[in-house]
Design a protein around this motif. Sequence first.
Motif, short mmCIF file in Angstrom:
data_model
loop_
_atom_site.label_atom_id
_atom_site.label_comp_id
_atom_site.label_asym_id
_atom_site.label_seq_id
_atom_site.Cartn_x
_atom_site.Cartn_y
_atom_site.Cartn_z
N UNK A 88 32.43 66.78 71.36
CA UNK A 88 31.96 65.52 70.81
C UNK A 88 30.59 65.20 71.42
N UNK A 89 29.64 64.82 70.59
CA UNK A 89 28.29 64.51 71.06
C UNK A 89 28.18 63.05 71.48
N UNK A 90 27.11 62.72 72.14
CA UNK A 90 26.86 61.33 72.53
C UNK A 90 26.77 60.47 71.28
N UNK A 91 26.10 60.97 70.26
CA UNK A 91 25.98 60.22 69.00
C UNK A 91 27.36 59.89 68.44
N UNK A 92 28.23 60.88 68.36
CA UNK A 92 29.56 60.63 67.78
C UNK A 92 30.35 59.66 68.66
N UNK A 93 30.25 59.80 69.97
CA UNK A 93 30.96 58.88 70.88
C UNK A 93 30.45 57.45 70.72
N UNK A 94 29.14 57.32 70.59
CA UNK A 94 28.57 55.96 70.48
C UNK A 94 28.94 55.31 69.16
N UNK A 95 28.95 56.06 68.09
CA UNK A 95 29.35 55.49 66.81
C UNK A 95 30.78 54.96 66.92
N UNK A 96 31.67 55.76 67.46
CA UNK A 96 33.07 55.35 67.60
C UNK A 96 33.20 54.14 68.52
N UNK A 97 32.54 54.18 69.67
CA UNK A 97 32.63 53.08 70.63
C UNK A 97 32.10 51.78 70.03
N UNK A 98 30.95 51.85 69.38
CA UNK A 98 30.36 50.65 68.78
C UNK A 98 31.28 50.08 67.70
N UNK A 99 31.86 50.97 66.90
CA UNK A 99 32.79 50.51 65.85
C UNK A 99 34.01 49.83 66.46
N UNK A 100 34.57 50.46 67.48
CA UNK A 100 35.77 49.90 68.12
C UNK A 100 35.49 48.60 68.85
N UNK A 101 34.30 48.44 69.40
CA UNK A 101 33.95 47.21 70.11
C UNK A 101 34.03 45.99 69.21
N UNK A 102 33.76 46.18 67.93
CA UNK A 102 33.84 45.04 67.01
C UNK A 102 35.08 45.11 66.13
#
Length: 105
Positions: free
Chosen positions: A1-15
């Motif tokens: 998993x790349x940083x980009x993919x992790x950040x997309x998931x994290x940002x989505x889950x945060x909201x």
Amino acid sequence: MSILSERIKTLREEISLTQSQLAEKLDIATSSISQYESGDRIPSDDIKIKLAKFFDVSLDFLMGLSDIRNPYVFFTLSEYFNSLTEDEINDVIKYTMFIKKFRNK
């Protein structure tokens, strides 16, 4: 998993959005969001821009080039602080310390 993919998931889950809700807001397929988050597919530059705007983060943050979500906020705060008196700045610092004290309990 790349940083980009992790950040997309994290940002989505945060909201608290589902993949399908995010896909709907960006007008793309739910399977695309799933593939972006799993690292199976890299979003186009246009989609990266949509994601950055939607989550109010910089492209540098989204791509893992920076850990500062939105450097423009810091610039704005810096301009704002320059307009304060020394006493007002001290009050802001005291209030910040007060918040940190109770957050760490």
